[in-house]
Design an enzyme around this catalytic site. Structure first.
Site, PDB file in Angstrom:
ATOM      1  N   GLU A   1       0.628  -1.088  -0.070  1.00  0.00           N
ATOM      2  CA  GLU A   1       0.200  -0.055   0.077  1.00  0.00           C
ATOM      3  C   GLU A   1       0.813   1.211  -0.071  1.00  0.00           C
ATOM      4  OE1 GLU A   1      -2.293   3.189   0.069  1.00  0.00           O
ATOM      5  OE2 GLU A   1      -3.279   1.319  -0.400  1.00  0.00           O
TER       6      GLU A   1
ATOM      7  N   HIS B   1     -16.759   7.973  -8.431  1.00  0.00           N
ATOM      8  CA  HIS B   1     -16.920   6.410  -8.628  1.00  0.00           C
ATOM      9  C   HIS B   1     -16.087   6.060  -9.940  1.00  0.00           C
ATOM     10  CE1 HIS B   1     -20.882   7.172  -6.294  1.00  0.00           C
ATOM     11  NE2 HIS B   1     -20.070   7.135  -5.482  1.00  0.00           N
TER      12      HIS B   1
END
Length: 567
Positions: A33, A504
């Protein structure tokens, strides 16, 4: 050491995959990450907050150099290229679920039937519903549409805990003839409701909190490496065998039997392109050696086009944070009625606070978006072969005229609702709102903005004529409320200029059938023509569903994790 799985990205999908794939002690799993950790019990206060407005604009938690085009880009007229906008994408463990609006909805059953029609066999509504249920622990409802044992708690604000603006919005929706729905995630139909949220005890429930909890982190076979940016994929021929990464500034290589890209719909295709997997012409243009011709990589990028109608909110209707700090408490799902478009194709959220600061508390909005969008000509391309360069991102929102038309009618419909009954009494000085760079910069949490907004708030609460002049001079960008309500050309121009996505991003590495030239992955996320490599995030959606994308992403990760474990 060779891992069984390396997961590139510890966001919503990555957190699910890490938890599920490491459940068997025989699987060695590494999560890479790029952003910081959110340690259990010691998550930053901004991330834990039920109100997301501070985390979303905290530069510690997103890719600060990422900018995108939201308007349609005319490639044959470069002089008319629209301006770039900042586009907040999470760079923190838990990904978008650590900074987003905590909306926990799924989409329409017709969405997933369309996925099947587009070649994603096995992803129909009856196939995905068990995985939506597997994700959630519904604190309010039981029954065939709800999960009770999942890792993410979901709930709705009780009616008595809604703020005065949200209650007035509900009454206005009712007066407009809409049905009250006790459960947004019940039968998919038109109506208004208390928003379903991934939240418990007035705190965010991110994917990292739910899937990478203390017990999961104790697993000896799971390594979570934060502040670790993957700079490239390693290959032996057409097999992906690992990754190159910077771990807190130090170059390292990690090997694996399989690499799973879960970096989101902007960065996952960028990883593929830099590895030479994508459209041949573009790769050659960028000086990238072609490893595998896959024309669909980066193509078909989607988001939900959205606009805002804002108003000054009277003191008596402002949020007091007693029962909740949630700024979006109620929503409306409705149908445009356009021929050939499924029901529930539009959405409006009543926003009771527009920002964390003093002015934000004075401004309420209706955020209106196209739930079922047909604008799917967006793309992600490389700006450079250098991993440090953010990709070129073009959403091409409103490339389908039906999206523009529905936002035009939706804006005027919501304006009429805005002025109905008690809601009309609680609001004034309506204006078409733009999410401009000025607004975005003012949203960053710092002492300067706290001082500025405190001063501006005194003007906003002053005499009406001064407030009106201030809004016209410093807030709106080119169009007044009266103009867009009476002049179709002005309304269209405003919407073309002001439409944004609502974070989105999806569909840029689509699932599809073997004979679909635009399909990037198969129905288990495996990259076509390449061994040892999958994509598992919102980029694999064949089309963006009628939903906030976090729960569909969690569902997809659960489903593919099951497929991986089943062999």
């Amino acid at each position: 050491m060779i891992y069984d799985y390396i997961i590139v990205g510890g966001g919503s999908a990555g957190s699910v995959l890490a938890h599920r794939l490491s459940a068997s002690g025989s699987n060695r799993v590494l999560v890479c990450e790029a952003g910081p950790d959110t340690p259990p019990g010691d998550e930053p206060a901004e991330i834990k907050d039920s109100y997301p407005g501070t985390a979303y604009f905290d530069p510690r938690f997103h890719w600060t150099d990422l900018k995108v085009h939201t308007q349609v880009v005319p490639h044959n007229r470069p002089e008319e290229r629209p301006p770039l906008r900042k586009y907040e994408q999470a760079r923190v463990l838990g990904g978008g679920s650590s900074i987003n609006g905590q909306m926990a909805n799924r989409g329409a059953p017709t969405d997933f039937e369309e996925w099947v029609e587009r070649g994603a066999e096995g992803w129909g509504w009856d196939d995905v519903l068990p995985y939506f249920k597997k994700v959630e622990r519904d604190l309010d409802f039981d029954g065939p549409l709800h999960g009770k044992d999942g890792r993410i708690p979901v709930r709705r604000l009780k009616e008595e805990h809604l703020g005065p603006h949200a209650k007035a919005a509900c009454e206005a929706f009712k007066a407009a003839g809409f049905k009250y729905l006790p459960d947004q995630n019940g039968v998919f139909e038109d109506g208004y409701f208390s928003i379903t949220i991934s939240n418990q005890d007035e705190q965010r429930a991110s994917a990292a909190m739910g899937y990478l909890d203390r017990e999961t982190r104790k697993r000896a076979n799971l390594t979570i490496s934060t502040e670790t940016q993957v700079t490239g994929l390693l290959f032996e021929g057409l097999r992906c065998v690992g990754v190159k990464a910077l771990v807190r500034g130090q170059e390292q290589e990690f090997r694996a039997n399989e690499v799973l890209l879960s970096s989101g719909a902007i960065h996952s295709p960028a990883h593929l392109l830099r590895a030479g997997i994508g459209p041949v012409a573009h790769l050659r243009e960028m000086g990238v050696e072609v490893r595998h011709n896959l024309p669909g990589v980066g193509q078909g990028l989607m988001d939900h086009p959205a606009i805002s109608l804002s108003s000054h909110l009277k003191r008596s209707a402002r949020m007091d944070d007693v029962h909740t700090r949630r700024h979006i408490q109620v929503g409306l799902r409705y149908s445009s009625g356009l021929e050939g478009i499924p029901a529930g194709d539009m959405f409006a959220a009543a926003v009771s606070k527009s920002a964390w600061h003093a002015v934000g508390k004075q401004v309420a909005s209706f955020l209106i978006w196209v739930n079922k969008t047909y604008s799917e000509t967006g793309q992600v391309r490389l700006a450079s072969a250098d991993w440090r360069a953010e990709p070129v991102v073009e959403f091409n929102l409103l490339s389908d005229r039906r999206d523009l038309d529905r936002l035009m009618t939706g804006f005027r419909m919501m304006a009429a609702i805005q002025m109905t009954g008690e809601l009309g009494e609680l609001t004034s000085n309506h204006f078409p709102a733009s999410y401009s760079d000025r607004v975005r910069k003012l949203g960053v949490v710092n002492s300067k903005n706290r001082f500025l907004t405190s001063a501006i708030s005194l003007i906003m609460d002053g005499p009406e004529f001064i407030r009106r002049r201030f809004i016209e001079k410093y807030v709106i960008e080119g169009f007044t409320f009266d103009q867009v309500m009476t002049d179709d050309a002005a309304l269209e121009a405003f919407i073309r200029k002001a439409t944004i996505g609502i974070w989105h991003a999806s569909c840029s590495c689509r699932m599809g059938a073997d004979d679909d030239p635009r399909a990037v992955v198969d129905t288990q996320g495996r990259v076509r023509g390449v061994a040892g490599l999958r994509v598992v995030d919102a980029s694999i959606f064949p089309v963006v569903p009628c939903a906030n994308t976090n729960f569909p992403t969690l569902m997809a990760a659960e489903k593919i994790a099951d497929a991986i474990l089943a062999g």
